[in-house]
Design an enzyme around this catalytic site. Structure first.
Site, PDB file in Angstrom:
ATOM      1  N   ARG A   1      71.565  -2.257  -7.702  1.00 56.47           N
ATOM      2  CA  ARG A   1      71.398  -3.376  -6.766  1.00 56.47           C
ATOM      3  C   ARG A   1      70.290  -4.332  -7.188  1.00 56.47           C
ATOM      4  O   ARG A   1      70.396  -5.554  -7.000  1.00 56.47           O
ATOM      5  CB  ARG A   1      71.077  -2.810  -5.372  1.00 56.47           C
ATOM      6  CG  ARG A   1      70.893  -3.847  -4.271  1.00 56.47           C
ATOM      7  CD  ARG A   1      70.160  -3.241  -3.098  1.00 56.47           C
ATOM      8  NE  ARG A   1      68.812  -2.808  -3.478  1.00 56.47           N
ATOM      9  CZ  ARG A   1      68.046  -2.024  -2.725  1.00 56.47           C
ATOM     10  NH1 ARG A   1      68.500  -1.555  -1.578  1.00 56.47           N
ATOM     11  NH2 ARG A   1      66.831  -1.684  -3.138  1.00 56.47           N
TER      12      ARG A   1
ATOM     13  N   TYR B   1      65.521  10.244 -16.558  1.00 56.02           N
ATOM     14  CA  TYR B   1      64.544   9.371 -15.908  1.00 56.02           C
ATOM     15  C   TYR B   1      64.719   9.416 -14.389  1.00 56.02           C
ATOM     16  O   TYR B   1      63.740   9.537 -13.640  1.00 56.02           O
ATOM     17  CB  TYR B   1      64.666   7.930 -16.411  1.00 56.02           C
ATOM     18  CG  TYR B   1      63.752   6.992 -15.650  1.00 56.02           C
ATOM     19  CD1 TYR B   1      62.386   6.968 -15.918  1.00 56.02           C
ATOM     20  CD2 TYR B   1      64.246   6.174 -14.631  1.00 56.02           C
ATOM     21  CE1 TYR B   1      61.526   6.152 -15.194  1.00 56.02           C
ATOM     22  CE2 TYR B   1      63.395   5.347 -13.904  1.00 56.02           C
ATOM     23  CZ  TYR B   1      62.039   5.348 -14.189  1.00 56.02           C
ATOM     24  OH  TYR B   1      61.191   4.544 -13.458  1.00 56.02           O
TER      25      TYR B   1
END
Length: 439
Positions: free
Chosen positions: A214, A167
């Site tokens: 994050r 991906y």
């Protein structure tokens, strides 16, 4: 940025001033309306990228700007959870056909600036049409391959680490490969840089995996439904549901999973160093190096940090500014990578003492990154420089106190007039001279 941060990091001040000037330059838009829209949109959706792209020569800069906006538009289609799958899949697969179509527009896709981008795609198409064919071919090829890859993952979850890598290759590795081809097409880089596809891919994966890590909280809370890309092969070792990590009761498991994810991301760091060492043009180098340094620092800030599950952990503005203005060559990259890998390594030793299952792997990865930095010629000068910084800042503060105490005049900085204004000017001059050296 707070006053406390400025006082704690005085070297940030000059970097912030210089970055503000660079940002102001980036806001000066071209006169041609469609090109002005493209750069204005770039400023709206990514101010830091709008500054970084200014490093590039005009012809390549325009191509990279269009490349970025086309892929942002494609990403907007993928991310819009309100679009029914039956409509989204063919859009992703056929999006490359619309890149140069000045009639193509979408009014019901995206939010905010991204909605505006989708509505104004004819302007992007106009600029795309004015690019040299060598750039257009690269943009169309990468857009097609990325759209096909995104469509492949719409109906399925990211289960294995191999899925995760695949991906990330589609949405970021292809960007790295495309940029390498644009650099070669511009004539600024040797053809060899276009053939190291594994390294180009790693450049993209390092950035993408950092963002995925994050942005955990922002992504898990996304409405109407979250799309998460943390691979089940990793997170299922620590929880029954990925959403569990945002609960305080699961903090220990959440942090162990986070550290595992960062270990995976760090596996690409050596490839990134290898890629950047091959770049020849300074403008291309800076364009590539700045985001990679920011990714390394972000991973260091996130590692073993439970706040990732409470908010989006970001670099302080002053540190971002220093990276933007102080990154010029491979020596700068090595300094940042070595320094922040060391930060991760120290945290990993603490995690290992607590029984973190991947901490030992992280220590090994960090040592490999530091060894790679030394192989490219890194020499640690940090200790001597830190002492110089401390001495300079101590002298500046001491002089400030002496001047305003009204009791002492120094022969070196003697001021004939007792004017407070003149004293203040002398003090500010000394302080900012010290800050300039510090930065």
């Amino acid at each position: 940025m707070t006053v406390a941060q400025l006082l704690a990091h005085p070297g940030d001040w000059m970097a912030l001033v210089r970055t503000k000037r660079a940002a102001d330059r980036a806001k000066r838009l071209p006169q041609e309306p469609c090109l002005a829209f493209c750069y204005g949109m770039l400023n709206a959706v990514s101010r830091s990228f709008a500054v970084v792209i200014q490093q590039l020569p005009e012809e390549l800069r325009d191509a990279v700007c269009v490349f970025y906006l086309v892929l942002r538009a494609l990403d907007t289609v993928e991310d819009d959870m309100a679009l029914p799958q039956a409509r989204k899949l063919p859009l992703l697969e056929e999006f490359h056909r619309y890149v140069g179509d000045e009639e193509f527009t979408m009014e019901d896709c995206g939010d905010g600036h991204y909605k505006e981008l989708m509505m104004e795609m004819p302007k992007v198409a106009r600029v795309f049409g004015n690019l040299d064919k060598k750039y257009r071919n690269v943009i169309l090829d990468i857009t097609k391959r990325m759209g096909d890859g995104m469509a492949e993952f719409i109906p399925k979850r990211v289960e294995s680490v191999d899925d995760y890598d695949q991906y990330c290759h589609y949405v970021a590795g292809l960007v790295g490969i495309g940029l390498s081809k644009l650099f070669v097409a511009s004539g600024l880089e040797n053809r060899n840089i276009g053939t190291v596809k594994e390294l180009s891919n790693s450049m993209g994966l390092f950035l993408q995996k950092t963002n995925i890590i994050r942005d955990y909280l922002e992504d898990i809370l996304e409405e109407p439904a979250p799309r998460m890309f943390w691979p089940g092969e990793i997170w299922e070792l620590y929880a029954e549901n990925l959403e569990d990590f945002k609960e305080e009761a699961n903090q220990e498991e959440a942090v162990m999973c986070l550290n595992h994810m960062i270990a995976d991301a760090l596996s690409h760091a050596q490839d990134c160093l290898s890629y950047m060492s091959k770049l020849q043009d300074e403008s291309v180098f800076r364009f590539c190096a700045i985001p990679q340094i920011m990714a390394m620092i972000t991973l260091a800030l996130c590692y073993d940090n439970a706040k990732v599950f409470e908010k989006v952990v970001k670099m302080r503005r002053g540190l971002t500014a220093r990276v933007l203005v102080n990154t010029h060559d491979m020596e700068d990259v090595l300094m940042y990578f070595h320094t922040w890998a060391d930060v991760i390594g120290n945290k990993a030793l603490e995690a290992y003492a607590r029984g973190d299952p991947t901490a030992e792997d992280v220590v090994v990865l960090v040592e490999a990154i530091k060894d790679e930095c030394k192989r490219y010629g890194y020499v640690d000068k940090g200790e001597g420089r830190s002492y110089l910084n401390l001495i300079l800042w101590f002298l500046a503060v001491t002089y400030f106190l002496l001047v305003f105490s009204g009791n002492i005049r120094t022969s070196t900085f003697y001021i004939d007039s007792e004017s407070v204004v003149q004293q203040a000017i002398a003090t500010i001059t000394l302080v900012f001279t010290s800050l300039f050296i510090l930065s």
